[in-house]
Every structure is written in C-alpha cells, then in structure tokens.
Design an enzyme around this catalytic site. Structure first.
Site, PDB file in Angstrom:
ATOM      1  CG  ASP A   1      -1.928   1.036   1.283  1.00 62.67           C
ATOM      2  OD1 ASP A   1      -2.298   1.544   0.211  1.00 62.67           O
ATOM      3  OD2 ASP A   1      -2.386   1.385   2.390  1.00 62.67           O
TER       4      ASP A   1
ATOM      5  CD  GLU B   1      -0.372   5.395  -3.900  1.00 60.13           C
ATOM      6  OE1 GLU B   1       0.090   5.689  -2.779  1.00 60.13           O
ATOM      7  OE2 GLU B   1      -1.042   4.375  -4.115  1.00 60.13           O
TER       8      GLU B   1
ATOM      9  CG  ASP C   1      -7.952   4.620   0.562  1.00 55.83           C
ATOM     10  OD1 ASP C   1      -7.788   3.383   0.503  1.00 55.83           O
ATOM     11  OD2 ASP C   1      -7.185   5.377   1.176  1.00 55.83           O
TER      12      ASP C   1
HETATM   13  C1  GLC Z   1      -4.685   3.278   2.961  1.00 52.49           C
HETATM   14  C2  GLC Z   1      -5.186   2.067   2.219  1.00 52.49           C
HETATM   15  C3  GLC Z   1      -6.264   1.389   3.031  1.00 52.49           C
HETATM   16  C4  GLC Z   1      -5.696   1.020   4.395  1.00 52.49           C
HETATM   17  C5  GLC Z   1      -5.134   2.246   5.103  1.00 52.49           C
HETATM   18  C6  GLC Z   1      -4.396   1.889   6.373  1.00 52.49           C
HETATM   19  O1  GLC Z   1      -5.690   4.217   3.070  1.00 52.49           O
HETATM   20  O2  GLC Z   1      -5.620   2.375   0.942  1.00 52.49           O
HETATM   21  O3  GLC Z   1      -6.724   0.246   2.370  1.00 52.49           O
HETATM   22  O4  GLC Z   1      -6.692   0.443   5.184  1.00 52.49           O
HETATM   23  O5  GLC Z   1      -4.222   2.919   4.248  1.00 52.49           O
HETATM   24  O6  GLC Z   1      -3.324   1.053   6.119  1.00 52.49           O
END
Ligand code: GLC
Length: 766
Positions: A409, A412, A483
C-alpha cells in the site's frame, strides 16, 4: 511538394530523418509497431521486459507524398512533415495525426480571478506547460464514431471520450468521481474503436502525462508528457480481443494465481491490533456459515507501523503460532507492507537501509524524510536491483511466519507532508535519476521486488496486492482500486473501473466491497456483494472509524443474502480459475465490458451497468438504491436466466425483477460451465469430483486443473479436460493428463445428471 525525409533500415527498424527530427518505426510483430524519437531520456522500459521483436516481413514503399510501411496487418504512412498515420489491412484509418493545431479550452478565467476561485477550494486546471522544453504532445484525429477505453483505474465511464485524465500516481481519499483526473495507477494504454475498427495505443513513458479524449475539441484527442522520449506502440488486430492480447503480449499477463486467492477475503483497518480481534472475525465467519479463505492484517499488527515487525505482545507472544494454527483450519493471512520505513535508529530495517545506502536522497546527498503512518519515514530506492533484492528478502520475515500473501500500500508513493519534490534522487535501472521520472513506476518496482522475494522464499505463486501500478505490473501483482467510499456512485463505478482495468491488462482486480470510507448501509452492502461477486479479487475492507460492514454487521436479511452470494462465488471458482488459465495465455480479462465480445453492436459501446464474466455469463447488477427491477440489454445470441432458466433472444432489452436478494444473471446458450462443490474454503487437497452444468443441449468446454499452489504446472503437471455435449450425448476427454484426474465427473443436462467415472486403465471417462 515538400521533400520527404530520408530513411535507413536496420533489420526491423526504419529511421526517418529530416532537418529537425529523427523518428524511428520498429516492427515488433505484424500487429505491433513502435514509434519513437529519442529526446535524451535513458533507461529501459518498466512495462516491457525482454525482447518482444519477432521476425516479421514488411515493405517500405515510396509514394509521391509519403512512405508506406506495410506488414500483413498494418500500414503506416509517414509524410514530409513526419506525420504518422496507421491503417489496418483494409486501409481503414486507426490512428492518424491531427493536421490542425490545438485550440486549448477557454476556461474564462485570468490569473487574478483564478486566485479567488481557488481560495474557495475549486480546482482550476492549469494550461499545459508548453514552455517547458521537455514537454511534448501527440495529437490524433478523433472520428465522430470513435470510442476510447482502457487507461487502467481511471474514474468515470467505460468510454473515456469527452474526458481528460492525468497519469501521476495519486493517493487522494476524497470520493473518486468522474471529475477526478488521476488515481493510484498509471496505465497509459488506450484501446479504441474507430468507426468500428479496433486499435491500441500504448504510450510507454513514466513521466507525468496528460490525456484529453476530445474534451478540448471533438475532432482530436491528445497525449502530452512533461518529459521523456516519444515512445508509443501502435497496436492492430482484427478484434478488440486481439488488441488486448497484443497489448498483454508486450507488457505481460497476470500469471496463474494460487486457487485460494479467488476465495472471499475479509478485512478492516483496525482488526489486526490484537489476535483476539482477528480470531473473533474468523470465529464469526465460521459461526455464520460464510465461506472464506483470507483475513487481511492492516497496519495495526506492526510495532508502531514499522514494516517487517510484528507487535508480538498483542499476539500472545507468538504470532507465528497464531498464523500457522489458522492456516491449519483453512484460513490464510495476508499482511500489509508500506514502503515508508520509520526513521528510527536502532530499528533493523532502517539501520540496514542507512548502512547500505538504500534510501532515496535529496540532491545534496541527505537521506530524504517525509511522513507516513510511522511518522518520519524514509523511502527505499526501488529502482535499484540491490534494493529490490533486500526488500524481497525482508518479505521472508512474513512468509516465515506463515503469511500467505503481501498487500503493498501507499506506494504511489504517498507522503503526508506534501508530495516528494521532483528532484529527489531515485534510481532508474541502477542509474541516478529523479522522483520526477520514477514516481509512476515506484509501486511497480515495489510489487516486483515483493513478487520475487515471495517466490524465492516460498516457491509458490506469489499473492501480492498493490495500490500503485504502472503498465506491466500485472505480471507481479493483483490490484485493488484504493480508497473508495460507501456511496452508491462507487458501487456503480466498480463496473467500468474493473472492466477498463481488465482490458488494460489488470484482470486480477477488485474494489473494497461496500467502500473503505464513509458508512455503509444494509442495502448498499447487499447490492455491492452482488455486483462484485465475480470480481477476481473479492475483499470486503473498511477504514477505522467507519461503521462496521462485515456480512453480519446489519443482521438479517443482509447476512443471509450475503451468505447466498458467497456460496455462489465458490460454486463459480472453478470457472474463474479456468478463465485465469486462459487469460495467462491470451491476456483476456475475466470481468469484461460487453464491447469486448460484441464490438460490432453499437448498443454495447458504453454500457456501464452490466458486464460479462468470460464469454458465458452476463451480469446486470443493481447499482441504485430502492431499485427492484431493471432493464437489461442482451447482446447477440440466446441467453438463459440463471435463476429461472427462462430463455431470451439477444439483441433486445428486457425488464427483469431484481428484489434485494437477486442479482440478474444470464448464461449464454450453448455453454458448459463447471460448478464447484459447496465448500467453506478452497482446500489444498485436490478435488476428486467435478460437476458441469450445460445451458442448452450442445456445447464444448475446456476445463483446467492443477494443484492450485506452485509452479509445477509449468512442467506439465496439470489436466486439460474437454467436456463435450452433442445433442444430449456427453463425453469427457483428458486432452492433457499431468495431474491426478477427478475420480468422477457429473454433467448436468437439463437437470438430468450424467455421471462418468475415470477408468485408470484406459485413462478414459466412462
Ligand atoms: C490506505 C489504504 C487502506 C488502508 C489504510 C491503512 O488508506 O488504501 O486500504 O486500510 O491505508 O493502512
């Protein structure tokens, strides 16, 4: 008449020169031609690996005012001004340079007023920076009857015509609506239909870029980039499917996944703060008779958000035992890993990275610091082989614990204290470069490092999920759309978004079911699980601080409906797995826009509320509140209602009932579909029986079977069954026999089961 450029040929590359430009055409295959101009950028492609050029015959002919370069599938014309025009084998124009000059949109605003408008929070797009010496643009004719698809995860509708987008991987948790120009991924491929003729255009350049598909002017579309080389691929083919097959030939295909990854996955940011919370979720899944395979651990399982650590105390001192015990009962754990490493001397990952010089630095040579979950954090320089290796090795910390997949995650890369400045030094294939160039491939390189690390450590087909991606990341990782929110427009969005991701090479994709942000409602959760039930990645995930949205969170009837659809999903996993086996060879996605299969039918060219699963299933979800009936367009052929077996002719609109517990679904007549047994998870023990349902009285179907785990299938350890039904006559043949065959196969013909048994002496089903 203006003078034509001169040209030289070198194998399959033709270089055209005039006094100010040098443009090369490279014949990659008869259906793929690369157009390039060196503008001083270095470094190999991230999307394309290995040499894709196949020996291809072509001709170069000089006409009075242009050259014609011809293969069996494409003709490219190059004129004196170096316009590049591509035609198919029947001289239909596909991609032709626009001869006029652009007329930028007049937004009716000057600098002084812009300030006020922005102060209230409105976004005023800037004009593109044509004064930047590295800027370049490619402007192509847009026909009145032209549709543009692809571009990965962008918001909006299936057909991108009339919209503009940017490629600059961005983490923006505000609701992603059709006016959003950029999301987490940069997948600069468009798949077009010009007056019904299919083509593809892939701009392989990781720098920030912009697309305008006839918004500025209905007569042209354009691509522009802030820097980099002019480097695009013209892709031809007889059908849209050929275009997707050719594009994924270039950039790679999603490899066959482990079979359990197609099972249901439950997640929520916050669960993993303690073993007890995770166990409670597992127990509830069992208690409510909900089939599932995976629980995700979000950032809370770590020690203070330090990647590759585990808060052991919250897991009774032994997370490994917990993970292993769960595995023994059929539940797999997938854990999140972010790229930001906490700046924390004494923490082994930070210390190793500093010692070996693995983090990106500012131009003065100081390790660059920004903030993410752990506070001050530093960022691995994934453009270096050594850093990828180190990172991949760190994944072993998790795989040794028994973790079955890694969720990448924030890659980017996201940063909480403003975007990373453009000049921060990032490596490009081991050479010093900048964030400006490497931003859009950061997530790609991280996913690749993770894939390689997990493969090395486990020998299994790695299950990686990534948020950021570039073209080609599909070879290493699945993706989710980031998200989203618990809002109806996001339920509707999943159809065009996953369909466009699919034809852009990313078939293994999914949305956070019922939305990450905002609060779900029972009806939204119900309609979302229905709409998404065939999305390859099937995960319910929500953010900390939002209303719970587990299948049982709203009681009945939501729970029972949710269960019914999860059970249906498991019945179809053998079909989905078959589609993956095919996709890994032809690149065709599981979840498809109708236009991919029925491109000659103008009615399907922008359908945003129906999709196909392979060739056989048409799904028409309800994506609005309180709706209990809907119009469904059935394309050519005959279609059978999955629920009541009523038959319909295609090429008509029908009205179907869709009470809350019904997902309108139709099966194409003449198809045979595998129908898995009712199971509570995907077992690692091979199935000994399989059933097939026949829709109609004839058809044939290839079914694939292997151990669903590792790479032995690449050495022939798989079975390929050919199921044939000819006017009620059933036969099953083992076309390839490399794995323990089913003991028994049942073919359900108009509810009459025909059961065949495997005779190991004759190796036939009798
Ligand atoms: C980001 C991710 C989400 C995750 C959060 C905490 O917003 O896209 O899926 O739950 O981070 O890690």
């Amino acid at each position: 008449m203006p003078k034509l450029p001169t040209y030289q040929t070198d194998h399959q590359t033709i270089t055209f020169n005039n006094s100010n430009r040098q443009i090369q055409l490279t014949i990659i295959t008869p259906e793929i031609i690369r157009v390039s101009e060196n503008r001083g950028d270095h470094g190999a492609s991230y999307a394309i690996e290995g040499d894709k050029e196949t020996t291809t015959t072509y001709t170069v002919k000089q006409q009075p005012d242009h050259y014609e370069i011809t293969t069996t599938a494409l003709t490219i014309k190059v004129d004196a001004a170096m316009h590049i025009d591509a035609y198919d084998a029947n001289s239909n124009p596909l991609v032709t340079d626009y001869r006029g000059s652009r007329t930028p949109l007049d937004r009716g605003i000057d600098e002084e007023h812009k300030k006020f408008v922005q102060e209230e929070g409105h976004n005023v797009p800037g004009a593109d920076d044509q004064n930047n010496p590295d800027y370049f643009q490619v402007v192509k004719d847009l026909a009145p009857d032209e549709q543009i698809y692809g571009l990965g995860d962008k918001t909006g509708y299936l057909n991108k015509r009339g919209y503009e987008y940017d490629d600059w991987n961005t983490d923006n948790p505000a609701p992603h609506l059709e006016n959003f120009t950029r999301l987490y991924k940069s997948i600069p491929v468009i798949i077009g239909l010009k007056a019904g003729h299919p083509y593809g255009l892939f701009f392989d350049n990781p720098y920030r870029s912009h697309f305008d598909f006839g918004k500025e002017n209905p007569n042209y579309y354009f691509y522009s980039a802030e820097a980099g080389n002019l480097n695009y691929y013209l892709i031809g083919g007889k059908t849209l499917k050929d275009i997707v097959t050719n594009y994924t030939y270039l950039t790679g295909r999603t490899p066959l996944p482990q079979k359990w990854t197609l099972g249901y996955q439950q997640s929520r940011w916050g669960y993993s703060a303690s073993q007890k919370m995770v166990q409670d979720i597992v127990d509830s899944m069992h208690k409510y008779d909900l089939p599932f395979d995976v629980i995700h651990l979000d950032i809370d399982y770590m020690r203070g958000y330090r990647v590759f650590t585990w808060n052991d105390e919250a897991y009774q001192g032994n997370p490994q035992k917990f993970v292993t015990d769960l595995k023994a009962t059929g539940t797999k754990i997938v854990a999140i890993i972010d790229p930001g490493v906490k700046k924390d001397p004494g923490y082994n990952i930070y210390d190793q990275g500093i010692k070996n010089d693995y983090f990106v630095k500012d131009p003065a040579g100081n390790v660059y610091v920004n903030q993410v979950w752990p506070g001050d954090a530093v960022f691995p320089d994934f453009g270096r082989r050594a850093v990828q290796k180190w990172w991949g090795k760190n994944d072993q910390f998790l795989t040794d614990m028994g973790v079955a997949g890694i969720w990448n995650d924030m890659n980017e890369p996201a940063s909480f204290q403003g975007e990373i400045p453009q000049d921060i030094v990032f490596s490009d294939h081991d050479q010093p470069s900048t964030h400006k160039k490497m931003h859009n491939v950061y997530g790609h390189n991280m996913a690749k490092a993770t894939y390689d690390g997990v493969k090395r450590a486990t020998g299994r087909r790695p299950f990686v999920i990534t948020r950021a991606a570039y073209s080609g990341t599909q070879k290493y990782s699945t993706v989710w759309t980031g998200d989203n929110h618990s809002i109806w427009p996001h339920l509707q969005l999943l159809i065009p978004q996953l369909c466009n991701l699919g034809i852009s090479g990313f078939t293994f994709a999914g949305t956070d079911i019922a939305g990450l942000g905002s609060d779900a409602t029972p009806e939204l959760l119900t309609r979302w699980i229905e709409a998404a039930i065939f999305s390859p990645l099937l995960r319910n995930h929500s953010a900390m601080g939002t209303r719970a949205q587990e299948p049982w969170a709203f009681g009945e009837p939501t729970l029972s409906i949710y269960r019914k659809f999860l059970k249906l999903r498991y019945r179809f996993i053998p079909y989905l797995y078959d589609l993956f086996a095919k996709e890994s060879k032809n690149g065709l996605p599981l979840m498809r826009p109708l236009v991919l299969n029925y491109e000659d039918d103008p009615r399907v060219r922008n359908i945003n509320d129906q999709y196909l699963v392979g060739d056989a299933i048409l799904v028409a979800p309800i994506v609005q509140p309180s709706q209990t009936k809907r119009l469904v367009y059935l394309p050519a052929g005959k279609w059978i209602d999955f629920w009541n077996h009523r038959e319909y002719d295609g090429q008509q609109d029908i009205v179907v009932d869709a009470p809350l517990d019904k997902l309108p679904m139709f099966i194409k007549q003449g198809t045979i579909l595998p129908w898995g047994a009712e199971v509570d998870h995907i077992s690692e023990t091979p199935d000994s029986t399989m059933a097939f349902n026949v829709y109609g009285d004839s058809g044939s179907y290839h079914h694939y079977q292997d151990n669903g785990l590792d790479f032995k299938y690449q050495h022939g350890e798989f079975n390929d069954y050919l199921v044939n039904v000819d006017h009620g006559q059933v036969s099953v043949e083992l076309v390839h026999h490399g794995f323990q065959p089913y003991r028994e196969i049942t073919v359900n013909l108009n509810n009459q089961p025909v059961t065949l048994t495997y005779n190991s002496t004759t190796e036939h089903y009798e």
